[in-house]
Design a protein around this motif. Structure first.
Motif, PDB file in Angstrom:
ATOM      1  N   TYR A  89       0.817  -1.151   0.141  1.00  0.00           N
ATOM      2  CA  TYR A  89       0.074  -0.219   0.251  1.00  0.00           C
ATOM      3  C   TYR A  89       0.513   0.764  -0.249  1.00  0.00           C
ATOM      4  CZ  TYR A  89      -3.745  -2.456   1.183  1.00  0.00           C
ATOM      5  OH  TYR A  89      -5.263  -3.348   1.237  1.00  0.00           O
TER       6      TYR A  89
ATOM      7  N   TYR B  16       1.135   4.399  -3.233  1.00  0.00           N
ATOM      8  CA  TYR B  16       1.444   5.699  -2.574  1.00  0.00           C
ATOM      9  C   TYR B  16       2.729   6.703  -2.784  1.00  0.00           C
ATOM     10  CZ  TYR B  16       0.970  10.225   0.916  1.00  0.00           C
ATOM     11  OH  TYR B  16       0.696  10.955   1.459  1.00  0.00           O
TER      12      TYR B  16
ATOM     13  N   PRO C 116       1.890   6.576   4.439  1.00  0.00           N
ATOM     14  CA  PRO C 116       0.944   7.621   4.670  1.00  0.00           C
ATOM     15  C   PRO C 116       0.358   6.704   6.062  1.00  0.00           C
ATOM     16  CG  PRO C 116       0.161   6.113   3.560  1.00  0.00           C
ATOM     17  CD  PRO C 116       1.717   6.381   3.336  1.00  0.00           C
TER      18      PRO C 116
ATOM     19  N   HIS D 260      -4.343   3.507   5.472  1.00  0.00           N
ATOM     20  CA  HIS D 260      -4.902   3.108   4.133  1.00  0.00           C
ATOM     21  C   HIS D 260      -5.744   3.276   4.063  1.00  0.00           C
ATOM     22  CE1 HIS D 260      -2.907  -0.829   5.181  1.00  0.00           C
ATOM     23  NE2 HIS D 260      -4.126  -0.583   4.450  1.00  0.00           N
TER      24      HIS D 260
ATOM     25  N   TYR E 272      -6.140   7.593   0.906  1.00  0.00           N
ATOM     26  CA  TYR E 272      -5.190   7.707   2.227  1.00  0.00           C
ATOM     27  C   TYR E 272      -4.962   8.503   2.805  1.00  0.00           C
ATOM     28  CZ  TYR E 272      -2.067   3.729  -1.051  1.00  0.00           C
ATOM     29  OH  TYR E 272      -2.503   2.653  -1.296  1.00  0.00           O
TER      30      TYR E 272
END
Ligand code: ADP
Length: 624
Positions: free
Chosen positions: A251, A255, A265, A268, A284
Motif C-alpha cells: 500500500y 502511495y 501514509p 489506508h 489514504y
C-alpha cells in the motif's frame, strides 16, 4: 472509390477534434486503447460460451507499433473486429452511446472539458492525425476492410488484406508546429508514460517493441540496436486485488508510485462497495499535510477510473472540503467512459460514491480515535484545522458529522480531549461546557478566571487555535450542553466570591458609575470582582464577540472595526482598589487618572493594543 459523408453530428465533433486546441491531446491514445480493450472483451466473452472458438490467453493483446520514417503510430488489437457495415456505421457516425449535442459554439467550448474527462472516442485521434486508416477483420468474416479518412471530406471503405482477426488503426501524425510537437508521440518514453498514466489497468497486455542498444558480440566499443518487446501496463490495479494478499508495504509503495506524497501514509482505507452502484476505492490519509494544504492553491480530489481507465486525475466531487487531505483512487464500472447524454446522471453517480466515501472516512477516523489515540492525535495535529473549518464552513451545515472528531486541550487532563470525553467527566449539575480562548496554553492557564474555576474542580477547554472560538460558536452546543466562555458573567454556578462583589457594588455603586462616565463608550460596564486573583483588573465581555475574537477579526485585512462589549472588572481585594476608593472621596483628578490607567492595564493584560501609549506613559509619571 465512392466517398462517403460523415453524418452531421459527427462532422461537428470531427471539426472540434481537427481544430482542437485542447492541451491533453495525448488522451487519444487512451481512447483507442479502451476501444481495443472493449473489442477484445467482446471476443473473450464469446469464446467463453462458444466451444467452436479456441483462444489462448496469449491471443488477447494490444500492440503499439511506431514507424518513425512514416511518422505513423499503429494501434493493433486482437479483438472482435468490424465488418464493412460496422466500419461504416460505427466510424461514420459518432457512437450512439456517446452522442453529444453541440448546438452553439459556446457548448463547443465546454466540449473541451468533456474531451479530457470522458473522451469522444475514436474521433479524438483527429486531434493528432491528419489521416487515419482502420483495417479490420471481423470474427466470422472472410474479407477484411479498410476505412480511410483525412477528416473533413468524408471517408472511403475498400477491401483489404488482413489475415488475423482484429483491428489495426494507423495514425498519420500531423506535422509539428511551433505550439505542438506531434512527433513526440513517436517516442518510446512518451508512449510509455501515456499508457502508464491512463491505461495502466487495462486487463490485456499493451505491448510495444522497444529499440534497445547492446555491445556487439566480440567488440569492446561497438554497439548494435536490437528489438525487445515489453508490456507497458501493470494490468491488475492494486485496488482490485484482495486485501489479504496485500501488505502495508504494498500500500505504501503504491502511495509513493502515485506521487500522493513523500511520506508514509498514516492510514489506508481499501473499500469495495457492491449494490445499486458498485465501486472499488483505495484511500489514504497522509501523515503530514502537503506544503500547500492550507492555501488556496491546494486542489483536493481523487483519481477517478472507469473500469480501470483513468477519466479524471482530480475529481473534486468525490470529497467534501473538510476531507480534502484524503488521497486515492475510485474505480467504478458503472461510470461510462463515453460522454453520456445524461451528464446529470453522471454527477448523481458521483454524488452517491462521494457520500459513501465521506461516510467511510468518518467511520475510520472515529475508529482510530477510539482505538489508536496516539495516531489520531498525530492525525489531528496535521488535519484538525480542516475538520474545524468543516464545522464552521457553510454556516455549520456539516457540524453534526464532525463534532465527534474534534479535540480540544483540557485544563484537567493536560492533553487533547473529545467533546464526548468532556461531557462524560462533567461535574454533577454542571450546565455548560466551559472554555477559554487565548493565544497560548501557558497564558490561558494562568488567567485568574481559569484558576478560580479549576480550584472549584471544573474542567475547561483551552481554545488556542485561531478558529476555535468561531467553531464553538457555530456548534452552539454538544449533547444539549451549551458552550460557555468562562469570561462570561453567567457561568450557571454559584460563585461565593460573586456575592461579596455584589455587596461592594451595593455600597459603592456611585464609584463604578463615575468610572463608567470617565471611560465613556470604551466599556459597557465597570464592576467589582473577586474572580481576578492577583490581577488588579480584567475584562469580561457581554454578547457574542469576545476579546479574542475582537483581536482576530481586527487582524484580518477586511476585519473592520469589531469591538467586544467589555465589562471592566476591578479586583476589590487589590491595593489599587483602596487607592481608587480614597481618591474618589478626596481627589477627583487622581481618580480620573487611576480610572484611565486601570483601563489601559486591562488592555495590556488581555493582550490588546493600547489606544494611546503616550498618554499611558504620561499618566504613570503623573502617578509616580
Ligand atoms: P465508443 O467507443 O464511445 O462507443 P467510438 O467512436 O470510440 O465510440 O467507437 C465507435 C464504435 O466503433 C465502438 O462502439 C465500437 O463498436 C467500434 N470500434 C471502435 N474501435 C474498435 C476496435 N478497435 N475494434 C472493434 N470495434 C471498434
Amino acid at each position: 472509390m465512392e466517398k462517403r459523408e460523415f453524418q452531421t453530428e459527427s462532422k461537428r465533433i470531427l471539426d472540434l477534434m481537427i481544430n482542437s486546441i485542447y492541451t491533453n491531446k495525448e488522451i487519444f491514445l487512451r481512447e483507442l486503447i479502451s476501444n481495443a480493450s472493449d473489442a477484445i472483451d467482446k471476443i473473450y466473452y464469446k469464446a467463453l460460451v462458444d466451444e467452436n472458438l479456441n483462444f489462448n490467453k496469449s491471443d488477447y493483446y494490444i500492440e503499439i507499433l511506431v514507424d518513425e520514417k512514416e511518422k505513423t503510430l499503429l494501434i493493433k488489437d486482437t479483438g472482435i473486429g468490424m465488418t464493412e457495415e460496422e466500419l461504416d456505421s460505427n466510424l461514420g457516425v459518432i457512437a450512439k452511446s456517446g452522442s453529444l449535442d453541440f448546438k452553439s459554439s459556446n457548448e463547443i467550448e465546454d466540449g473541451y472539458d468533456i474531451i479530457g474527462q470522458f473522451g469522444v472516442g475514436f474521433y479524438s485521434a483527429f486531434m493528432v492525425a491528419d489521416k487515419i486508416e482502420v483495417k479490420s477483420h471481423a470474427l466470422g468474416e472472410e474479407k477484411a476492410y479498410k476505412w480511410t479518412s483525412t477528416g473533413e471530406d468524408g471517408y472511403t471503405i475498400e477491401e483489404t488484406e488482413k489475415e488475423t482477426l482484429g483491428t489495426e488503426i494507423k495514425i498519420y501524425l500531423k506535422e509539428d508546429t511551433e505550439d505542438f510537437k506531434y512527433s513526440d508521440f513517436l517516442k518510446e518514453y512518451t508512449l510509455r508514460e501515456i499508457v502508464k498514466k491512463y491505461s495502466d489497468y487495462i486487463r490485456y497486455p499493451i505491448k510495444m517493441e522497444l529499440t534497445k542498444s547492446r555491445l556487439k558480440e566480440g567488440s569492446e566499443d561497438e554497439y548494435e540496436d536490437y528489438k525487445e518487446e515489453v508490456v507497458l501496463n501493470s494490468m491488475v490495479p492494486l485496488w482490485r486485488k484482495n486485501k489479504n494478499d496485500l501488505s502495508d508495504e504494498d500500500y505504501n509503495q503504491f502511495y509513493k508510485d502515485k506521487r500522493f506524497g513523500f511520506d508514509n501514509p498514516l492510514k489506508h482505507i481499501h473499500m469495495k462497495v457492491d449494490g445499486l452502484l458498485s465501486f472499488n476505492s483505495l484511500l489514504y490519509i497522509p501523515s503530514a499535510p502537503p506544503y500547500d494544504f492550507y492555501t488556496k492553491e491546494y486542489e483536493k480530489g481523487l483519481e477517478l477510473y472507469s473500469s480501470g481507465v483513468l477519466i479524471m486525475e482530480k475529481c473534486s466531487e468525490l470529497l467534501p472540503d473538510y476531507f480534502g487531505f484524503v488521497k486515492g483512487v475510485v474505480d467504478s464500472e458503472d461510470l461510462s467512459l463515453n460522454i453520456s447524454r445524461e451528464m446529470l446522471q453522471q454527477s448523481r453517480q458521483l454524488t452517491l460514491i462521494g457520500n459513501n466515501i465521506e461516510k467511510k472516512i468518518r467511520e475510520e477516523l472515529k475508529d482510530m480515535l477510539e482505538k489508536d489515540r496516539d495516531k489520531y492525535e498525530e492525525f489531528f495535529d496535521s488535519f484538525g484545522g480542516s475538520l474545524k473549518f468543516g464545522i464552521y464552513d457553510k454556516f455549520g451545515k456539516d457540524k453534526d458529522k464532525l463534532k465527534d472528531l474534534i479535540l480540544f486541550y483540557s485544563s484537567r487532563e493536560k492533553k487533547m480531549v473529545s467533546l464526548k470525553e468532556y461531557i462524560d467527566n462533567m461535574k454533577e449539575g454542571q450546565e455548560f461546557i466551559y472554555y477559554v480562548a487565548g493565544d497560548n496554553l501557558d497564558r490561558v492557564d494562568k488567567m485568574p478566571q481559569v484558576e478560580l474555576l479549576k480550584e472549584k474542580g471544573y474542567e475547561i477547554l483551552y481554545l488556542v487555535d485561531q478558529l476555535d472560538e468561531f467553531v464553538v460558536k457555530m456548534m452552539y452546543d454538544y449533547d444539549e450542553k451549551q458552550f460557555r466562555s468562562i469570561i462570561n458573567d453567567d457561568l450557571g454556578i454559584e460563585i461565593e466570591e460573586d456575592k461579596e462583589a455584589e455587596k461592594v457594588m451595593e455600597n459603592s455603586g456611585d464609584l463604578f458609575k463615575a468610572m463608567e462616565e470617565i471611560l465613556g463608550d470604551k466599556v459597557v460596564k465597570v464592576k467589582p470582582s473577586k474572580r481576578l486573583k492577583n490581577n488588579p483588573v480584567g475584562f469580561a465581555t457581554e454578547g457574542e464577540v469576545s476579546v479574542e475574537m475582537e483581536k482576530l477579526l481586527n487582524a484580518m485585512p477586511e476585519g473592520g472595526n469589531v469591538k467586544a462589549n467589555k465589562v471592566l472588572e476591578i479586583n476589590m481585594d487589590h491595593k489599587l482598589f483602596k487607592k481608587l476608593e480614597s481618591s474618589y472621596e478626596e481627589d477627583k483628578d487622581l481618580f480620573k487618572l487611576i480610572a484611565n490607567l486601570l483601563y489601559d492595564q486591562a488592555n495590556l493584560i488581555e493582550g490588546l493594543p493600547l489606544e494611546d501609549p503616550v498618554e499611558f506613559t504620561n499618566n504613570i509619571w503623573k502617578l509616580l
